[in-house]
Design a protein around this motif. Structure first.
Motif, short mmCIF file in Angstrom:
data_model
loop_
_atom_site.label_atom_id
_atom_site.label_comp_id
_atom_site.label_asym_id
_atom_site.label_seq_id
_atom_site.Cartn_x
_atom_site.Cartn_y
_atom_site.Cartn_z
N PRO A 12 -16.50 134.02 -18.53
CA PRO A 12 -15.86 132.95 -17.75
C PRO A 12 -16.74 132.44 -16.63
O PRO A 12 -16.69 131.25 -16.30
CB PRO A 12 -14.59 133.62 -17.20
CG PRO A 12 -14.85 135.09 -17.27
CD PRO A 12 -15.73 135.29 -18.46
N VAL A 13 -17.57 133.31 -16.05
CA VAL A 13 -18.49 132.85 -15.00
C VAL A 13 -19.47 131.84 -15.57
O VAL A 13 -19.70 130.77 -14.98
CB VAL A 13 -19.25 134.06 -14.39
CG1 VAL A 13 -20.34 133.57 -13.45
CG2 VAL A 13 -18.29 134.97 -13.65
N ALA A 14 -20.06 132.16 -16.72
CA ALA A 14 -21.01 131.25 -17.35
C ALA A 14 -20.33 129.94 -17.75
O ALA A 14 -20.92 128.86 -17.61
CB ALA A 14 -21.63 131.92 -18.58
N LEU A 15 -19.11 130.03 -18.26
CA LEU A 15 -18.37 128.82 -18.67
C LEU A 15 -18.17 127.88 -17.49
O LEU A 15 -18.42 126.67 -17.59
CB LEU A 15 -17.03 129.22 -19.27
CG LEU A 15 -16.05 128.09 -19.59
CD1 LEU A 15 -16.66 127.11 -20.59
CD2 LEU A 15 -14.72 128.65 -20.10
N ILE A 17 -19.74 127.84 -14.42
CA ILE A 17 -21.00 127.38 -13.82
C ILE A 17 -21.70 126.36 -14.72
O ILE A 17 -22.17 125.32 -14.25
CB ILE A 17 -21.92 128.57 -13.53
CG1 ILE A 17 -21.32 129.46 -12.43
CG2 ILE A 17 -23.32 128.09 -13.12
CD1 ILE A 17 -22.15 130.69 -12.13
N TRP A 18 -21.76 126.64 -16.01
CA TRP A 18 -22.46 125.75 -16.94
C TRP A 18 -21.75 124.40 -17.04
O TRP A 18 -22.40 123.35 -17.04
CB TRP A 18 -22.56 126.40 -18.31
CG TRP A 18 -23.35 125.59 -19.29
CD1 TRP A 18 -22.87 124.66 -20.17
CD2 TRP A 18 -24.77 125.61 -19.48
NE1 TRP A 18 -23.89 124.10 -20.89
CE2 TRP A 18 -25.08 124.67 -20.49
CE3 TRP A 18 -25.81 126.34 -18.89
CZ2 TRP A 18 -26.38 124.45 -20.93
CZ3 TRP A 18 -27.11 126.11 -19.33
CH2 TRP A 18 -27.39 125.18 -20.33
N THR A 19 -20.43 124.42 -17.14
CA THR A 19 -19.68 123.16 -17.25
C THR A 19 -19.80 122.34 -15.97
O THR A 19 -19.98 121.11 -16.03
CB THR A 19 -18.21 123.43 -17.57
OG1 THR A 19 -18.12 124.27 -18.72
CG2 THR A 19 -17.45 122.14 -17.84
N SER A 63 -20.86 124.43 -23.55
CA SER A 63 -19.60 124.75 -22.87
C SER A 63 -18.48 124.99 -23.87
O SER A 63 -17.64 125.87 -23.68
CB SER A 63 -19.21 123.60 -21.92
OG SER A 63 -20.12 123.49 -20.85
N ALA A 64 -18.48 124.20 -24.96
CA ALA A 64 -17.46 124.38 -25.99
C ALA A 64 -17.57 125.76 -26.63
O ALA A 64 -16.57 126.45 -26.87
CB ALA A 64 -17.59 123.29 -27.05
N PHE A 220 -9.11 122.44 -14.49
CA PHE A 220 -9.21 123.04 -15.82
C PHE A 220 -10.26 124.14 -15.86
O PHE A 220 -10.00 125.26 -16.33
CB PHE A 220 -9.54 121.96 -16.86
CG PHE A 220 -9.59 122.46 -18.27
CD1 PHE A 220 -8.47 123.02 -18.87
CD2 PHE A 220 -10.76 122.37 -19.00
CE1 PHE A 220 -8.52 123.49 -20.18
CE2 PHE A 220 -10.81 122.84 -20.30
CZ PHE A 220 -9.70 123.40 -20.88
N ILE A 221 -11.47 123.85 -15.36
CA ILE A 221 -12.51 124.88 -15.41
C ILE A 221 -12.26 125.99 -14.39
O ILE A 221 -12.66 127.14 -14.60
CB ILE A 221 -13.92 124.26 -15.22
CG1 ILE A 221 -14.07 123.62 -13.84
CG2 ILE A 221 -14.22 123.27 -16.32
CD1 ILE A 221 -15.49 123.11 -13.58
#
Length: 272
Positions: A12-15, A17-19, A63-64, A220-221
């Motif tokens: 979830p951290v990567a999701l 930050i990346w998004t 991200s997907a 959302f993110i």
């Protein structure tokens, strides 16, 4: 061990930050190249013109993938924490997995069908991402409600409920302002309109709509940040089962080396 090395909380951290980096990078590039106005453009507008749309598409596809992986880990965790007789919770958990995957797939559609190229498909992708994503948040909030207090405290439920209210409020605000904007600009190709002049017809509704979209994306993110503590307490492992001690096609080939029937290793090690 650092906090982000515990369990699978890196997902979830990567999701998040990346998004967030995807949106920020596309915005900065589009503004510097003067493809959009600096004052709160649509997120989609920042990924419409080359070269930013190329990077926007690639980064949003990643991200997907992270979204699907996060939804799957959440599904497996709830499944492991739920008793077999809790049928309703198992059903909600499965629905959450399906909604999470659909919402993540919607990001791929948004990334690869720009609004100025194929607006109808881009709109479908946006509905899948944020509309279905809002339902995903709702389902996960209900899951949290049923899992309290025997699995976790009430605090995380109220946080997720607040995130859900924020998300649905942003959706309503964006929908209403968008309807007002389009109705005030009959005959105007709004999908291809990337620059707005303050004071022109529909400008106020446009600004409210864009602010609502950014608010929706942020809510959302941000919801996935609530998974960090949960994911610190789970690891998934991959198991490899060998059917043969060699990779030749011939059945007559034999080898005397011992056959290790299985091998297990974590999908994401906690010590990376």
């Amino acid at each position: 061990m650092w906090w982000f090395q515990q369990g699978m909380c890196i997902l979830p951290v990567a999701l998040v930050i990346w998004t967030a980096a995807t949106f920020i990078f596309a915005y900065i590039t589009a503004v510097v190249l003067r493809h959009v106005d600096p004052l709160v453009p649509y997120i989609s507008d920042t990924g419409t013109v080359a070269p930013e749309r190329c990077v926007f598409g690639i980064m949003l596809d990643v991200s997907a993938f992270l979204g699907i992986a996060t939804s799957y880990v959440r599904y497996k965790q709830v499944q492991a924490l739920t008793e077999e007789e809790e049928y309703n919770l198992h059903k909600l958990n499965l629905i959450g997995l399906v909604l999470g995957c659909i919402s993540s797939f919607g990001m791929c559609v948004v990334a690869n069908f720009q609004k100025t190229t194929l607006f109808s498909m881009h709109l479908v992708g946006a509905v899948l991402t944020f509309g279905v994503g809002a339902l995903y948040i709702l389902v996960q909030t209900l899951v949290s409600h049923y899992m309290q207090p025997h699995v976790h405290g009430k605090g995380i439920f109220w946080v997720r409920l607040g995130m859900g209210v924020w998300t649905f409020g942003s959706i309503i605000s964006m929908f209403v302002s968008s309807v007002i904007m389009y109705s005030s600009l009959p005959g105007v190709d709004v999908a291809h309109k990337l620059h707005w002049i303050p004071g022109e017809t529909g400008y106020t509704a446009h600004i409210i709509s864009t602010i609502s979209e950014w608010s929706l994306a942020l809510s959302f993110i941000s919801f996935f940040l609530t998974y960090i503590r949960d994911f610190q307490k789970i690891n998934l492992r991959a198991e490899v089962n060998l059917h043969s001690s060699h990779l030749y096609d011939s059945p007559h080939y034999s080898i005397t080396a011992p056959l290790h029937q299985s091998e297990t290793s974590p999908l994401l090690a906690g010590s990376i």
